[in-house]
Design a protein around this motif. Structure first.
Motif, mmCIF file in Angstrom:
data_model
loop_
_atom_site.group_PDB
_atom_site.id
_atom_site.type_symbol
_atom_site.label_atom_id
_atom_site.label_comp_id
_atom_site.label_asym_id
_atom_site.label_seq_id
_atom_site.Cartn_x
_atom_site.Cartn_y
_atom_site.Cartn_z
ATOM 1 N N VAL A 52 -11.004 -6.962 -0.480
ATOM 2 C CA VAL A 52 -11.870 -8.138 -0.330
ATOM 3 C C VAL A 52 -11.351 -9.038 0.783
ATOM 4 O O VAL A 52 -12.126 -9.550 1.604
ATOM 5 C CB VAL A 52 -11.970 -8.910 -1.663
ATOM 6 N N LEU A 53 -10.041 -9.237 0.838
ATOM 7 C CA LEU A 53 -9.460 -10.066 1.898
ATOM 8 C C LEU A 53 -9.719 -9.465 3.282
ATOM 9 O O LEU A 53 -9.894 -10.190 4.258
ATOM 10 C CB LEU A 53 -7.946 -10.215 1.675
ATOM 11 N N TYR A 57 -15.554 -4.051 1.694
ATOM 12 C CA TYR A 57 -16.246 -4.136 0.406
ATOM 13 C C TYR A 57 -16.634 -2.773 -0.161
ATOM 14 O O TYR A 57 -16.839 -2.634 -1.364
ATOM 15 C CB TYR A 57 -17.478 -5.025 0.550
ATOM 16 N N GLY A 58 -16.722 -1.764 0.683
ATOM 17 C CA GLY A 58 -17.006 -0.426 0.185
ATOM 18 C C GLY A 58 -15.892 0.071 -0.712
ATOM 19 O O GLY A 58 -16.136 0.616 -1.798
ATOM 20 N N ILE A 59 -14.649 -0.118 -0.260
ATOM 21 C CA ILE A 59 -13.489 0.271 -1.065
ATOM 22 C C ILE A 59 -13.435 -0.555 -2.342
ATOM 23 O O ILE A 59 -13.196 -0.029 -3.438
ATOM 24 C CB ILE A 59 -12.190 0.083 -0.257
ATOM 25 N N ALA A 60 -13.663 -1.865 -2.199
ATOM 26 C CA ALA A 60 -13.636 -2.749 -3.367
ATOM 27 C C ALA A 60 -14.670 -2.320 -4.395
ATOM 28 O O ALA A 60 -14.384 -2.275 -5.612
ATOM 29 C CB ALA A 60 -13.883 -4.195 -2.938
ATOM 30 N N ASN A 61 -15.869 -1.977 -3.934
ATOM 31 C CA ASN A 61 -16.937 -1.573 -4.857
ATOM 32 C C ASN A 61 -16.574 -0.309 -5.620
ATOM 33 O O ASN A 61 -16.847 -0.190 -6.824
ATOM 34 C CB ASN A 61 -18.239 -1.350 -4.083
ATOM 35 N N GLN A 62 -15.955 0.656 -4.942
ATOM 36 C CA GLN A 62 -15.567 1.898 -5.605
ATOM 37 C C GLN A 62 -14.547 1.647 -6.714
ATOM 38 O O GLN A 62 -14.690 2.163 -7.834
ATOM 39 C CB GLN A 62 -14.977 2.868 -4.575
ATOM 40 N N LEU A 63 -13.533 0.855 -6.402
ATOM 41 C CA LEU A 63 -12.476 0.593 -7.379
ATOM 42 C C LEU A 63 -12.970 -0.292 -8.516
ATOM 43 O O LEU A 63 -12.583 -0.098 -9.677
ATOM 44 C CB LEU A 63 -11.273 -0.046 -6.680
ATOM 45 N N PRO A 103 0.821 -1.221 0.000
ATOM 46 C CA PRO A 103 0.000 0.000 0.000
ATOM 47 C C PRO A 103 0.852 1.266 0.000
ATOM 48 O O PRO A 103 1.822 1.371 0.755
ATOM 49 C CB PRO A 103 -0.810 -0.125 1.297
ATOM 50 N N GLY A 104 0.499 2.208 -0.861
ATOM 51 C CA GLY A 104 1.227 3.466 -0.919
ATOM 52 C C GLY A 104 2.517 3.405 -1.705
ATOM 53 O O GLY A 104 3.196 4.416 -1.879
ATOM 54 N N LYS A 105 2.875 2.208 -2.213
ATOM 55 C CA LYS A 105 4.125 2.071 -2.970
ATOM 56 C C LYS A 105 3.924 1.331 -4.302
ATOM 57 O O LYS A 105 4.323 1.820 -5.346
ATOM 58 C CB LYS A 105 5.186 1.362 -2.132
ATOM 59 N N THR A 106 3.328 0.150 -4.225
ATOM 60 C CA THR A 106 3.161 -0.638 -5.452
ATOM 61 C C THR A 106 1.721 -1.090 -5.659
ATOM 62 O O THR A 106 1.450 -1.858 -6.576
ATOM 63 C CB THR A 106 4.061 -1.894 -5.421
ATOM 64 N N GLN A 107 0.811 -0.623 -4.832
ATOM 65 C CA GLN A 107 -0.564 -1.125 -4.885
ATOM 66 C C GLN A 107 -1.383 -0.406 -5.967
ATOM 67 O O GLN A 107 -1.719 0.763 -5.825
ATOM 68 C CB GLN A 107 -1.251 -0.963 -3.538
ATOM 69 N N THR A 108 -1.707 -1.123 -7.036
ATOM 70 C CA THR A 108 -2.561 -0.600 -8.089
ATOM 71 C C THR A 108 -4.030 -0.838 -7.706
ATOM 72 O O THR A 108 -4.316 -1.423 -6.653
ATOM 73 C CB THR A 108 -2.268 -1.286 -9.422
ATOM 74 N N MET A 109 -4.946 -0.403 -8.554
ATOM 75 C CA MET A 109 -6.366 -0.595 -8.248
ATOM 76 C C MET A 109 -6.728 -2.068 -8.136
ATOM 77 O O MET A 109 -7.456 -2.466 -7.216
ATOM 78 C CB MET A 109 -7.228 0.082 -9.328
ATOM 79 N N SER A 110 -6.246 -2.882 -9.049
ATOM 80 C CA SER A 110 -6.558 -4.309 -9.004
ATOM 81 C C SER A 110 -6.041 -4.950 -7.730
ATOM 82 O O SER A 110 -6.719 -5.775 -7.105
ATOM 83 C CB SER A 110 -5.962 -5.015 -10.229
ATOM 84 N N LEU A 111 -4.828 -4.573 -7.328
ATOM 85 C CA LEU A 111 -4.256 -5.110 -6.098
ATOM 86 C C LEU A 111 -5.000 -4.592 -4.875
ATOM 87 O O LEU A 111 -5.173 -5.310 -3.885
ATOM 88 C CB LEU A 111 -2.778 -4.741 -6.019
ATOM 89 N N ALA A 112 -5.446 -3.340 -4.942
ATOM 90 C CA ALA A 112 -6.203 -2.763 -3.828
ATOM 91 C C ALA A 112 -7.552 -3.455 -3.668
ATOM 92 O O ALA A 112 -8.032 -3.651 -2.543
ATOM 93 C CB ALA A 112 -6.398 -1.263 -4.053
ATOM 94 N N ILE A 113 -8.167 -3.834 -4.791
ATOM 95 C CA ILE A 113 -9.437 -4.581 -4.737
ATOM 96 C C ILE A 113 -9.216 -5.926 -4.058
ATOM 97 O O ILE A 113 -9.992 -6.348 -3.190
ATOM 98 C CB ILE A 113 -10.007 -4.782 -6.146
ATOM 99 N N TYR A 114 -8.161 -6.591 -4.443
ATOM 100 C CA TYR A 114 -7.812 -7.895 -3.854
ATOM 101 C C TYR A 114 -7.617 -7.767 -2.348
ATOM 102 O O TYR A 114 -8.156 -8.555 -1.563
ATOM 103 C CB TYR A 114 -6.535 -8.405 -4.529
ATOM 104 N N GLN A 115 -6.873 -6.730 -1.924
ATOM 105 C CA GLN A 115 -6.609 -6.525 -0.510
ATOM 106 C C GLN A 115 -7.888 -6.154 0.243
ATOM 107 O O GLN A 115 -8.122 -6.612 1.369
ATOM 108 C CB GLN A 115 -5.565 -5.412 -0.339
#
Length: 220
Positions: free
Chosen positions: A186-187, A191-197, A172-184
């Motif tokens: 959900v884990l 789900y609010g963050i996941a839904n936005q992305l 996070p804050g260094k290499t986390q793209t949108m797809s990776l942020a969605i994955y994180q």
């Protein structure tokens, strides 16, 4: 910068840079595959399309072997140029280029193959330079395929996940793209963050498909 906004910013940054690289690399490779005959051509064709067939995690593993600190290319890059791709956002560019390059080449190559070289030769006989032939004859004739290839490249780069995760991790804050942020998200049950992305990526995917459809209609 908020981590969500950072992932959006990084995704678009990687997609933009990788698309520029793919435009130049992909056109050069397409041109060679169409206009040149040489030993090993079939092998290059297989390698070009391999990212479409192997799982992203497998592609990411290959990239680690090549661009890792002890890899064939990664070792030299880090030792002599101080460039580190593993666990660094720049590695995301490499991953995006590799997964999107086949889409661009498969869009541009058929268009180049349909060009009649007699027209180019006639233009040169009339005094046109190679640049003029390229700019005034070749580019207009394949513009539809070029635009479609660029759009597909950007969309694929924007949503890249598997190979990116293997090569640069999910920091996070260094290499986390949108797809990776969605994955994180959900884990973590966020789900609010996941839904936005997910909405952002889906919106741009639909937008690009509509754009390609409009280009197809315009050039008919």
């Amino acid at each position: 910068m908020n981590q969500i906004w950072f992932s959006i910013y990084l995704s678009f940054k990687i997609a933009f840079i990788s698309t520029l690289l793919v435009i130049f690399i992909g056109f050069w490779v397409s041109w060679i595959l169409v206009r040149k005959d040489f030993m090993g051509k079939k092998l290059i064709e297989v390698l070009v399309n391999l990212p479409l067939l192997v799982p992203p995690s497998v592609l990411g593993y290959y990239l680690l072997l090549i661009f890792g600190r002890e890899g064939l290319i990664g070792y030299g890059l880090e030792k002599y140029l101080g460039i580190r791709l593993v666990f660094h956002w720049t590695g995301g560019i490499v991953a995006a280029v590799m997964v999107s390059l086949p889409l661009y080449i498969n869009a541009v190559r058929p268009a180049l193959a349909t060009l009649e070289q007699e027209v180019e030769q006639a233009a040169k006989v009339d005094g046109a330079t190679d640049f003029q032939v390229f700019y005034k004859i070749i580019l207009p004739l394949i513009s539809k395929s070029l635009i479609a290839g660029i759009a597909l490249t950007f969309a694929r780069s924007l949503g890249e996940f598997g190979a990116t995760l293997m090569l640069i991790g999910n920091i996070p804050g260094k290499t986390q793209t949108m797809s990776l942020a969605i994955y994180q998200a959900v884990l973590s049950g966020e789900y609010g963050i996941a839904n936005q992305l997910v909405f952002i990526l889906t919106f741009f995917a639909i937008l690009i498909m509509l754009f390609i459809g409009k280009i197809d209609t315009k050039f008919e």
